[in-house]
Design a protein around this motif. Structure first.
Motif, PDB file in Angstrom:
ATOM      1  N   GLY A 148       0.810  -1.208   0.000  1.00  0.00           N
ATOM      2  CA  GLY A 148       0.000   0.000   0.000  1.00  0.00           C
ATOM      3  C   GLY A 148       0.847   1.263   0.000  1.00  0.00           C
ATOM      4  O   GLY A 148       0.610   2.190  -0.789  1.00  0.00           O
ATOM      5  N   PHE A 149       1.854   1.310   0.875  1.00  0.00           N
ATOM      6  CA  PHE A 149       2.753   2.466   0.918  1.00  0.00           C
ATOM      7  C   PHE A 149       3.558   2.586  -0.375  1.00  0.00           C
ATOM      8  O   PHE A 149       3.801   3.682  -0.877  1.00  0.00           O
ATOM      9  N   GLY A 150       3.989   1.453  -0.909  1.00  0.00           N
ATOM     10  CA  GLY A 150       4.785   1.474  -2.127  1.00  0.00           C
ATOM     11  C   GLY A 150       4.015   2.053  -3.296  1.00  0.00           C
ATOM     12  O   GLY A 150       4.553   2.829  -4.098  1.00  0.00           O
ATOM     13  N   GLU A 151       2.737   1.682  -3.393  1.00  0.00           N
ATOM     14  CA  GLU A 151       1.910   2.177  -4.490  1.00  0.00           C
ATOM     15  C   GLU A 151       1.674   3.673  -4.375  1.00  0.00           C
ATOM     16  O   GLU A 151       1.678   4.394  -5.380  1.00  0.00           O
ATOM     17  N   ARG A 152       1.493   4.151  -3.158  1.00  0.00           N
ATOM     18  CA  ARG A 152       1.164   5.564  -2.957  1.00  0.00           C
ATOM     19  C   ARG A 152       2.381   6.482  -2.982  1.00  0.00           C
ATOM     20  O   ARG A 152       2.296   7.631  -3.422  1.00  0.00           O
ATOM     21  N   PHE A 153       3.529   5.979  -2.500  1.00  0.00           N
ATOM     22  CA  PHE A 153       4.685   6.862  -2.340  1.00  0.00           C
ATOM     23  C   PHE A 153       5.919   6.412  -3.134  1.00  0.00           C
ATOM     24  O   PHE A 153       6.960   7.054  -3.055  1.00  0.00           O
ATOM     25  N   GLY A 154       5.803   5.342  -3.866  1.00  0.00           N
ATOM     26  CA  GLY A 154       6.923   4.878  -4.672  1.00  0.00           C
ATOM     27  C   GLY A 154       8.087   4.347  -3.859  1.00  0.00           C
ATOM     28  O   GLY A 154       9.233   4.387  -4.311  1.00  0.00           O
ATOM     29  N   LEU A 155       7.798   3.832  -2.668  1.00  0.00           N
ATOM     30  CA  LEU A 155       8.834   3.284  -1.787  1.00  0.00           C
ATOM     31  C   LEU A 155       8.773   1.762  -1.871  1.00  0.00           C
ATOM     32  O   LEU A 155       7.995   1.108  -1.177  1.00  0.00           O
ATOM     33  N   VAL A 156       9.591   1.196  -2.741  1.00  0.00           N
ATOM     34  CA  VAL A 156       9.542  -0.243  -3.001  1.00  0.00           C
ATOM     35  C   VAL A 156      10.877  -0.877  -2.624  1.00  0.00           C
ATOM     36  O   VAL A 156      11.905  -0.604  -3.253  1.00  0.00           O
ATOM     37  N   PRO A 157      10.894  -1.717  -1.587  1.00  0.00           N
ATOM     38  CA  PRO A 157      12.154  -2.347  -1.168  1.00  0.00           C
ATOM     39  C   PRO A 157      12.561  -3.470  -2.101  1.00  0.00           C
ATOM     40  O   PRO A 157      11.741  -3.992  -2.875  1.00  0.00           O
ATOM     41  N   ARG A 158      13.807  -3.831  -2.017  1.00  0.00           N
ATOM     42  CA  ARG A 158      14.290  -4.968  -2.801  1.00  0.00           C
ATOM     43  C   ARG A 158      13.682  -6.257  -2.259  1.00  0.00           C
ATOM     44  O   ARG A 158      13.313  -7.161  -3.022  1.00  0.00           O
ATOM     45  N   SER A 159      13.580  -6.354  -0.936  1.00  0.00           N
ATOM     46  CA  SER A 159      12.955  -7.517  -0.297  1.00  0.00           C
ATOM     47  C   SER A 159      12.510  -7.118   1.106  1.00  0.00           C
ATOM     48  O   SER A 159      13.008  -6.141   1.673  1.00  0.00           O
ATOM     49  N   ILE A 160      11.577  -7.873   1.643  1.00  0.00           N
ATOM     50  CA  ILE A 160      11.149  -7.699   3.033  1.00  0.00           C
ATOM     51  C   ILE A 160      11.153  -9.074   3.690  1.00  0.00           C
ATOM     52  O   ILE A 160      10.586 -10.029   3.142  1.00  0.00           O
ATOM     53  N   ARG A 161      11.780  -9.145   4.847  1.00  0.00           N
ATOM     54  CA  ARG A 161      11.863 -10.424   5.552  1.00  0.00           C
ATOM     55  C   ARG A 161      11.430 -10.240   6.998  1.00  0.00           C
ATOM     56  O   ARG A 161      11.761  -9.241   7.644  1.00  0.00           O
ATOM     57  N   ILE A 162      10.672 -11.202   7.508  1.00  0.00           N
ATOM     58  CA  ILE A 162      10.251 -11.221   8.902  1.00  0.00           C
ATOM     59  C   ILE A 162      11.238 -12.086   9.674  1.00  0.00           C
ATOM     60  O   ILE A 162      11.534 -13.211   9.256  1.00  0.00           O
ATOM     61  N   THR A 163      11.722 -11.584  10.794  1.00  0.00           N
ATOM     62  CA  THR A 163      12.769 -12.319  11.495  1.00  0.00           C
ATOM     63  C   THR A 163      12.728 -12.061  12.995  1.00  0.00           C
ATOM     64  O   THR A 163      12.010 -11.181  13.477  1.00  0.00           O
ATOM     65  N   ASP A 164      13.497 -12.858  13.749  1.00  0.00           N
ATOM     66  CA  ASP A 164      13.696 -12.629  15.180  1.00  0.00           C
ATOM     67  C   ASP A 164      14.785 -11.570  15.326  1.00  0.00           C
ATOM     68  O   ASP A 164      15.862 -11.704  14.749  1.00  0.00           O
ATOM     69  N   MET A 165      14.508 -10.544  16.094  1.00  0.00           N
ATOM     70  CA  MET A 165      15.484  -9.488  16.320  1.00  0.00           C
ATOM     71  C   MET A 165      15.634  -9.266  17.817  1.00  0.00           C
ATOM     72  O   MET A 165      14.651  -9.020  18.515  1.00  0.00           O
ATOM     73  N   VAL A 166      16.854  -9.371  18.306  1.00  0.00           N
ATOM     74  CA  VAL A 166      17.110  -9.165  19.729  1.00  0.00           C
ATOM     75  C   VAL A 166      16.942  -7.694  20.083  1.00  0.00           C
ATOM     76  O   VAL A 166      16.429  -7.338  21.142  1.00  0.00           O
ATOM     77  N   HIS A 167      17.370  -6.816  19.184  1.00  0.00           N
ATOM     78  CA  HIS A 167      17.261  -5.375  19.410  1.00  0.00           C
ATOM     79  C   HIS A 167      16.628  -4.719  18.190  1.00  0.00           C
ATOM     80  O   HIS A 167      16.936  -5.068  17.053  1.00  0.00           O
TER      81      HIS A 167
END
Length: 245
Positions: A148-167
């Motif tokens: 949704g954000f990418g379509e409206r503002f032209g912000l398209v990442p190379r990839s998106i990954r969901i992960t465990d993050m300690v910080h």
């Protein structure tokens, strides 16, 4: 209500027929047995199915009674427990079925169907299945938000990954690869939207300068409230809700 006779014990059950079910199913929860039959089944079909499953039903009911009688020492993931989800604590129902695999569903509450081979102490299995389901859900949410954000503002990442993050809640690499902390599934959706918007904004502005905050405000006008919520609830989100200990 019909009953199943196993030795000297009579077990009342609820019979439900389904025109869409592909196989018969028995579900056991504390104080209740439900038998799902095919629409085409006659009384002999149901009786034969229950006869073949009678020992499993008896053992499962006995295990449920034992759990109910010893609630002070049972695992955390039992019927009546609360699971945080999108900023709210949702009820959990754990059921025993005659299926081969565990299954998780959500309809205003979490329902975990345990397979017939799960032991009395199935806490680890419930936790594992819930964690897998929640990670899948937050992955879907993030993809929808980013699209949704990418379509409206032209912000398209190379990839998106969901992960465990300690910080931290997210990161945006130099190559445009975005990481999102899966624990955000426990936060309100607006908070997740803020984190995704924050990392997408870094695609255009690497540092937190005036231009960054100005673009972020355009992408997510209510980001300040979400940022404050994160600052206030950081320790809550990082709690080990689904730990197996």
């Amino acid at each position: 209500m019909p009953t199943l006779q196993v030795g000297r014990k009579e077990l009342p059950y609820e019979l439900r027929r389904s025109a869409t079910a592909k196989e018969r199913r028995i579900t056991v929860t504390p104080g209740h047995i439900e038998v799902l039959a095919l629409a085409s089944d006659n009384e002999e079909d149901v009786a034969g199915f229950l006869y073949r499953k009678r020992q499993w039903v008896f053992n499962t009911v006995r295990d449920m009674e034992r759990i109910t009688a010893n609630r002070s020492s049972v695992p955390r993931f039992i019927t009546g427990s609360k699971i945080p989800f999108r900023g709210r604590n949702m009820s959990l129902t754990v059921r025993r079925t005659d299926a081969e695999r565990a299954a998780v569903s959500f309809k205003n509450r979490f329902i975990v169907d345990l397979p017939h081979w799960a032991g009395v102490d199935a806490d680890r299995l419930v936790a594992s299945e819930l964690k897998h389901w929640l990670k899948q859900r937050v992955r879907r949410d993030v993809q929808e938000i980013a699209a949704g954000f990418g379509e409206r503002f032209g912000l398209v990442p190379r990839s998106i990954r969901i992960t465990d993050m300690v910080h931290g809640w997210g990161s945006c690499g130099l190559q445009g690869n975005i990481l999102i902390n899966w624990n955000l599934i426990f936060a309100p959706r607006k908070v997740l939207e803020y984190v995704v918007a924050h990392e997408l904004t870094h695609l255009r502005h690497r540092t937190h300068g005036h231009e960054f905050w100005s673009l972020l405000a355009a992408v997510d006008p209510s980001f300040e409230a979400s940022k404050m919520w994160l600052d206030t609830n950081q320790s809550y989100l990082m709690a080990d809700f689904l730990g197996e200990g």
